[in-house]
Design a protein around this motif. Sequence first.
Motif, PDB file in Angstrom:
ATOM      1  N   UNK A  33     -25.605  11.234  19.060  1.00  0.00           N
ATOM      2  CA  UNK A  33     -24.180  10.896  18.909  1.00  0.00           C
ATOM      3  C   UNK A  33     -23.637  11.331  17.562  1.00  0.00           C
ATOM      4  N   UNK A  34     -22.376  11.733  17.539  1.00  0.00           N
ATOM      5  CA  UNK A  34     -21.751  12.142  16.285  1.00  0.00           C
ATOM      6  C   UNK A  34     -20.279  11.750  16.282  1.00  0.00           C
ATOM      7  N   UNK A  35     -19.688  11.768  15.098  1.00  0.00           N
ATOM      8  CA  UNK A  35     -18.287  11.419  14.894  1.00  0.00           C
ATOM      9  C   UNK A  35     -17.537  12.669  14.449  1.00  0.00           C
ATOM     10  N   UNK A  36     -16.428  12.963  15.099  1.00  0.00           N
ATOM     11  CA  UNK A  36     -15.611  14.129  14.746  1.00  0.00           C
ATOM     12  C   UNK A  36     -14.537  13.707  13.753  1.00  0.00           C
ATOM     13  N   UNK A  63      -8.413  16.335  21.828  1.00  0.00           N
ATOM     14  CA  UNK A  63      -8.739  16.354  23.253  1.00  0.00           C
ATOM     15  C   UNK A  63     -10.117  16.967  23.489  1.00  0.00           C
ATOM     16  N   UNK A  64     -10.437  18.002  22.710  1.00  0.00           N
ATOM     17  CA  UNK A  64     -11.751  18.623  22.831  1.00  0.00           C
ATOM     18  C   UNK A  64     -12.840  17.649  22.387  1.00  0.00           C
ATOM     19  N   UNK A  65     -12.587  16.918  21.314  1.00  0.00           N
ATOM     20  CA  UNK A  65     -13.564  15.934  20.839  1.00  0.00           C
ATOM     21  C   UNK A  65     -13.755  14.833  21.873  1.00  0.00           C
ATOM     22  N   UNK A  66     -12.657  14.403  22.471  1.00  0.00           N
ATOM     23  CA  UNK A  66     -12.742  13.351  23.475  1.00  0.00           C
ATOM     24  C   UNK A  66     -13.561  13.787  24.692  1.00  0.00           C
ATOM     25  N   UNK A  67     -13.488  15.084  25.000  1.00  0.00           N
ATOM     26  CA  UNK A  67     -14.206  15.600  26.164  1.00  0.00           C
ATOM     27  C   UNK A  67     -15.680  15.868  25.877  1.00  0.00           C
ATOM     28  N   UNK A  71     -19.691  13.435  21.097  1.00  0.00           N
ATOM     29  CA  UNK A  71     -18.761  12.830  20.142  1.00  0.00           C
ATOM     30  C   UNK A  71     -18.419  11.432  20.637  1.00  0.00           C
ATOM     31  N   UNK A  72     -18.827  10.429  19.881  1.00  0.00           N
ATOM     32  CA  UNK A  72     -18.631   9.036  20.311  1.00  0.00           C
ATOM     33  C   UNK A  72     -17.398   8.416  19.674  1.00  0.00           C
TER      34      UNK A  72
END
Length: 251
Positions: A33-36, A63-67, A71-72
């Motif tokens: 898991x990672x944070x954007x 939106x890309x991070x959410x998909x 990315x948590x």
Amino acid sequence: DILLQAAEREFDIILYDVDARAVSANAARSGDPCVAVIPISGTITKYDSCGTIGTATYAQALLAAAADTNVVACVLDIDSGGGAGNAIAVLKEAIHHVQALGKPILAHVDCCASLAYWAASQCDAIFCDNLLSAVGSIGGLYQIVDETGKMEKEGYTVITVYADESADKNLDYRMALEGDNTLLKKNLSYNVAQFHQDVKAGRPDIKEDAAGVFTGAMFHPAEAQAFGLINGVMTLPECIENAAIRAQYNH
């Protein structure tokens, strides 16, 4: 791979592990898991222009991070005095989309004024970076530069002709040039009302009757927290860790 394309070509989206250590895209794809973190700085416009990144691009990154299943959570790293009112809708929609997917999104801010605060207020929480940070300026303004005097001095004559059927075209602008700001203020009031509504929805504990909060004042962290404009003071690594912890609770 929109997220990576944005990182390489548009602006730096940095991925962090849950301990706030920067990781490479390949490491992120390993399944950990990672944070954007999406940096938002300078004057905010809707579209990219010379020297600025538009909210349309920021929204695409969100939106890309959410998909991205790795990315948590997301953090908006904001340092901006605001920008154009028409820039908020697309960014606000993207923030709400991240939330709808159950992914935390925090705002880490230094200077966060006007439209920048409008965006931050839609996040799950707002944290100032340090004790000299400032937030607020909840309000709106128009700025018009009248260059006709300069042009006349340089020998130019400007003739503007409107069709008989176009009496209301640019009327607010024309009235303002003649010293009557009635229509411009009417338009501003409409926009500011939406600004206030969104802030109240995003920050339900805000002290809306406190002096200056909804009349455009700026506040340093202690007062901002007392009035409900922010949640506290955290460095960026602390915000990243906080977002990762929130993600664990969301699941």
